[in-house]
Design a protein around this motif. Structure first.
Motif, PDB file in Angstrom:
ATOM      1  N   SER A   1     -44.232  25.606  -0.876  1.00  0.00           N
ATOM      2  CA  SER A   1     -44.551  24.180  -0.977  1.00  0.00           C
ATOM      3  C   SER A   1     -45.823  23.878  -1.759  1.00  0.00           C
ATOM      4  CB  SER A   1     -44.704  23.574   0.427  1.00  0.00           C
ATOM      5  OG  SER A   1     -43.515  23.694   1.164  1.00  0.00           O
ATOM      6  N   CYS A   2     -46.803  24.797  -1.734  1.00  0.00           N
ATOM      7  CA  CYS A   2     -48.149  24.434  -2.173  1.00  0.00           C
ATOM      8  C   CYS A   2     -48.479  24.889  -3.593  1.00  0.00           C
ATOM      9  CB  CYS A   2     -49.191  24.973  -1.193  1.00  0.00           C
ATOM     10  SG  CYS A   2     -49.221  26.782  -1.064  1.00  0.00           S
ATOM     11  N   GLY A   3     -47.494  24.933  -4.477  1.00  0.00           N
ATOM     12  CA  GLY A   3     -47.763  25.274  -5.858  1.00  0.00           C
ATOM     13  C   GLY A   3     -48.576  24.194  -6.562  1.00  0.00           C
ATOM     14  N   MET A   4     -49.624  24.611  -7.267  1.00  0.00           N
ATOM     15  CA  MET A   4     -50.502  23.687  -7.991  1.00  0.00           C
ATOM     16  C   MET A   4     -51.092  24.414  -9.191  1.00  0.00           C
ATOM     17  SD  MET A   4     -52.643  22.195  -4.732  1.00  0.00           S
ATOM     18  CE  MET A   4     -51.769  21.889  -3.185  1.00  0.00           C
ATOM     19  N   MET A   5     -51.811  23.662 -10.011  1.00  0.00           N
ATOM     20  CA  MET A   5     -52.522  24.242 -11.146  1.00  0.00           C
ATOM     21  C   MET A   5     -53.994  24.393 -10.782  1.00  0.00           C
ATOM     22  SD  MET A   5     -50.012  24.401 -13.364  1.00  0.00           S
ATOM     23  CE  MET A   5     -50.860  24.788 -14.888  1.00  0.00           C
ATOM     24  N   PHE A   6     -54.509  25.598 -10.917  1.00  0.00           N
ATOM     25  CA  PHE A   6     -55.926  25.847 -10.688  1.00  0.00           C
ATOM     26  C   PHE A   6     -56.540  26.332 -11.997  1.00  0.00           C
ATOM     27  CE2 PHE A   6     -53.901  26.440  -6.545  1.00  0.00           C
ATOM     28  CZ  PHE A   6     -54.603  25.496  -5.807  1.00  0.00           C
ATOM     29  N   ASP A   7     -57.387  25.509 -12.570  1.00  0.00           N
ATOM     30  CA  ASP A   7     -57.955  25.788 -13.887  1.00  0.00           C
ATOM     31  C   ASP A   7     -56.860  26.112 -14.904  1.00  0.00           C
ATOM     32  OD1 ASP A   7     -60.478  25.263 -13.016  1.00  0.00           O
ATOM     33  OD2 ASP A   7     -61.131  27.350 -12.917  1.00  0.00           O
ATOM     34  N   GLY A   8     -55.762  25.351 -14.834  1.00  0.00           N
ATOM     35  CA  GLY A   8     -54.694  25.467 -15.816  1.00  0.00           C
ATOM     36  C   GLY A   8     -53.682  26.555 -15.560  1.00  0.00           C
ATOM     37  N   ILE A   9     -53.771  27.270 -14.436  1.00  0.00           N
ATOM     38  CA  ILE A   9     -52.840  28.359 -14.132  1.00  0.00           C
ATOM     39  C   ILE A   9     -52.056  28.014 -12.870  1.00  0.00           C
ATOM     40  CG2 ILE A   9     -52.615  30.806 -13.550  1.00  0.00           C
ATOM     41  CD1 ILE A   9     -55.185  31.307 -15.093  1.00  0.00           C
ATOM     42  N   PRO A  10     -50.715  28.089 -12.899  1.00  0.00           N
ATOM     43  CA  PRO A  10     -49.935  27.772 -11.706  1.00  0.00           C
ATOM     44  C   PRO A  10     -50.043  28.864 -10.656  1.00  0.00           C
ATOM     45  CG  PRO A  10     -48.481  28.440 -13.509  1.00  0.00           C
ATOM     46  CD  PRO A  10     -49.862  28.372 -14.076  1.00  0.00           C
ATOM     47  N   LYS A  11     -50.425  28.465  -9.435  1.00  0.00           N
ATOM     48  CA  LYS A  11     -50.584  29.399  -8.325  1.00  0.00           C
ATOM     49  C   LYS A  11     -50.227  28.699  -7.020  1.00  0.00           C
ATOM     50  CE  LYS A  11     -54.471  32.002 -10.370  1.00  0.00           C
ATOM     51  NZ  LYS A  11     -55.863  32.452 -10.126  1.00  0.00           N
ATOM     52  N   LEU A  12     -50.048  29.495  -5.962  1.00  0.00           N
ATOM     53  CA  LEU A  12     -49.888  28.943  -4.625  1.00  0.00           C
ATOM     54  C   LEU A  12     -51.268  28.722  -4.023  1.00  0.00           C
ATOM     55  CD1 LEU A  12     -46.982  31.115  -3.151  1.00  0.00           C
ATOM     56  CD2 LEU A  12     -46.833  28.817  -4.117  1.00  0.00           C
ATOM     57  N   ALA A  13     -51.504  27.536  -3.471  1.00  0.00           N
ATOM     58  CA  ALA A  13     -52.816  27.231  -2.896  1.00  0.00           C
ATOM     59  C   ALA A  13     -53.141  28.122  -1.708  1.00  0.00           C
ATOM     60  CB  ALA A  13     -52.863  25.760  -2.479  1.00  0.00           C
ATOM     61  N   CYS A  14     -52.108  28.563  -0.988  1.00  0.00           N
ATOM     62  CA  CYS A  14     -52.355  29.336   0.229  1.00  0.00           C
ATOM     63  C   CYS A  14     -52.795  30.773  -0.047  1.00  0.00           C
ATOM     64  CB  CYS A  14     -51.124  29.329   1.129  1.00  0.00           C
ATOM     65  SG  CYS A  14     -49.679  30.152   0.407  1.00  0.00           S
ATOM     66  N   GLU A  15     -52.540  31.281  -1.259  1.00  0.00           N
ATOM     67  CA  GLU A  15     -52.973  32.642  -1.551  1.00  0.00           C
ATOM     68  C   GLU A  15     -53.912  32.704  -2.760  1.00  0.00           C
ATOM     69  OE1 GLU A  15     -49.598  35.140  -2.215  1.00  0.00           O
ATOM     70  OE2 GLU A  15     -49.118  34.262  -4.154  1.00  0.00           O
ATOM     71  N   THR A  16     -54.579  31.575  -3.006  1.00  0.00           N
ATOM     72  CA  THR A  16     -55.636  31.492  -4.017  1.00  0.00           C
ATOM     73  C   THR A  16     -56.922  31.160  -3.278  1.00  0.00           C
ATOM     74  OG1 THR A  16     -54.045  30.657  -5.640  1.00  0.00           O
ATOM     75  CG2 THR A  16     -56.369  30.336  -6.130  1.00  0.00           C
ATOM     76  N   PHE A  17     -57.990  31.926  -3.538  1.00  0.00           N
ATOM     77  CA  PHE A  17     -59.182  31.827  -2.696  1.00  0.00           C
ATOM     78  C   PHE A  17     -60.408  31.327  -3.461  1.00  0.00           C
ATOM     79  CE2 PHE A  17     -56.327  34.692  -0.581  1.00  0.00           C
ATOM     80  CZ  PHE A  17     -56.449  34.348   0.761  1.00  0.00           C
ATOM     81  N   LEU A  18     -61.268  30.619  -2.729  1.00  0.00           N
ATOM     82  CA  LEU A  18     -62.495  30.092  -3.326  1.00  0.00           C
ATOM     83  C   LEU A  18     -63.342  31.204  -3.930  1.00  0.00           C
ATOM     84  CD1 LEU A  18     -63.746  27.450  -0.696  1.00  0.00           C
ATOM     85  CD2 LEU A  18     -62.379  27.060  -2.750  1.00  0.00           C
TER      86      LEU A  18
END
Length: 278
Positions: A79-96
């Motif tokens: 559900s939580c796919g987004m763009m982080f600095d222009g790269i598509p990733k899942l928010a739940c497995e992308t870390f600060l």
């Protein structure tokens, strides 16, 4: 686009000394806003926080109007796919911690319409997915639907046979492609889909391939029309970025090329074999 700053709550003396990070998040409500804008939020830096945790903090503590999709928090629901600095990733497995201390730009997945903020319109994809019949089509289903070529005796034999046995070798033919979670990162990464929204796309083709490879399935002929039309597998130019961003290592680029081989083989055999032969 313009960038605004959220009116954060009053900071205490202790909060001023803690590590902080900045998220620039796209905000947009069609019909209300004339164009998307970016809003800047300053949040505490917590090493173990995922991007989903950060968005939850913003929604709970800074701006409850922020909209985004999430569900399982463990890279299963997609559900939580987004763009982080222009790269598509899942928010739940992308870390600060992977971005600290620099600011992070958060946007909805590219190549889709925006419902609100980080929420995309998934309807076009769901229509594509439905067209490839992503489920097992067997002799019993064909017989009950009145399709020709399946006798009543064969239907009885299929029912009496009980469970469908499958060897590890047969399972290995499609197991990788069954891991797709419909997160749509591959569509956001696909340059062909960006140029041609009618393209069937990586996930839909991968799931069609998954069932075509299943020895329990008899639906190859039902899936062939959408796969082999102009906007099917032949629109893929084999860039491969879809496989690179896939969080489940499905390798949709490989599935598409294999379906090209299947389609070309079926076309050649249709010319070489007498009509009605298989």
């Amino acid at each position: 686009m313009t960038i605004t700053t959220a009116n954060n709550k009053t900071e205490t003396a202790s909060s001023k000394n803690e590590a902080r990070m900045t998220l620039e998040i796209l905000r947009y409500i069609p019909g209300t806003h004339s164009e998307p804008t970016f809003q800047r939020f300053e949040i505490p830096y917590v090493e173990d926080w995922s991007m989903l945790d950060a968005l939850g903090y913003i929604k709970d503590e800074l701006d409850s109007s922020l909209s985004y999709r999430w569900s399982c928090r463990m890279a299963v629901c997609g559900s939580c796919g987004m763009m982080f600095d222009g790269i598509p990733k899942l928010a739940c497995e992308t870390f600060l911690r992977d971005y600290y201390p620099r600011p992070i730009r958060v946007e909805p997945l590219e190549n889709f319409g925006i419902e609100r903020d980080l929420v995309i319109d998934q309807e076009p994809f769901l229509e594509k997915l439905e067209s490839v019949k992503p489920y097992i089509i067997d002799a019993v289903a064909n017989a009950r639907s009145g399709k020709p070529g399946v006798s009543a005796s064969h239907e009885r034999e299929t029912i009496q046979a009980g469970e469908n046995r499958q060897t590890p070798k047969e399972l290995a033919l499609f197991a990788q492609y069954s891991m797709c979670i419909n997160c749509l990162l591959c569509y956001s990464a696909c340059p062909q889909f960006g140029l041609n929204p009618a393209f069937l796309g990586p996930a839909a083709i991968s799931l069609a391939h998954r069932y075509n490879q299943d020895n329990r399935d008899q639906g190859n002929a039902d899936r062939a029309p959408p796969l082999n039309e102009e906007d099917g597998v032949w629109s893929c130019t084999f860039v491969g970025y879809c496989s690179e961003v896939c969080p489940k290592s499905v390798d949709p680029a490989s599935a598409i090329q294999q379906e090209k081989v299947r389609g070309a083989t079926d076309w050649a055999l249709s010319w070489l074999l007498p009509k009605g032969a298989s």
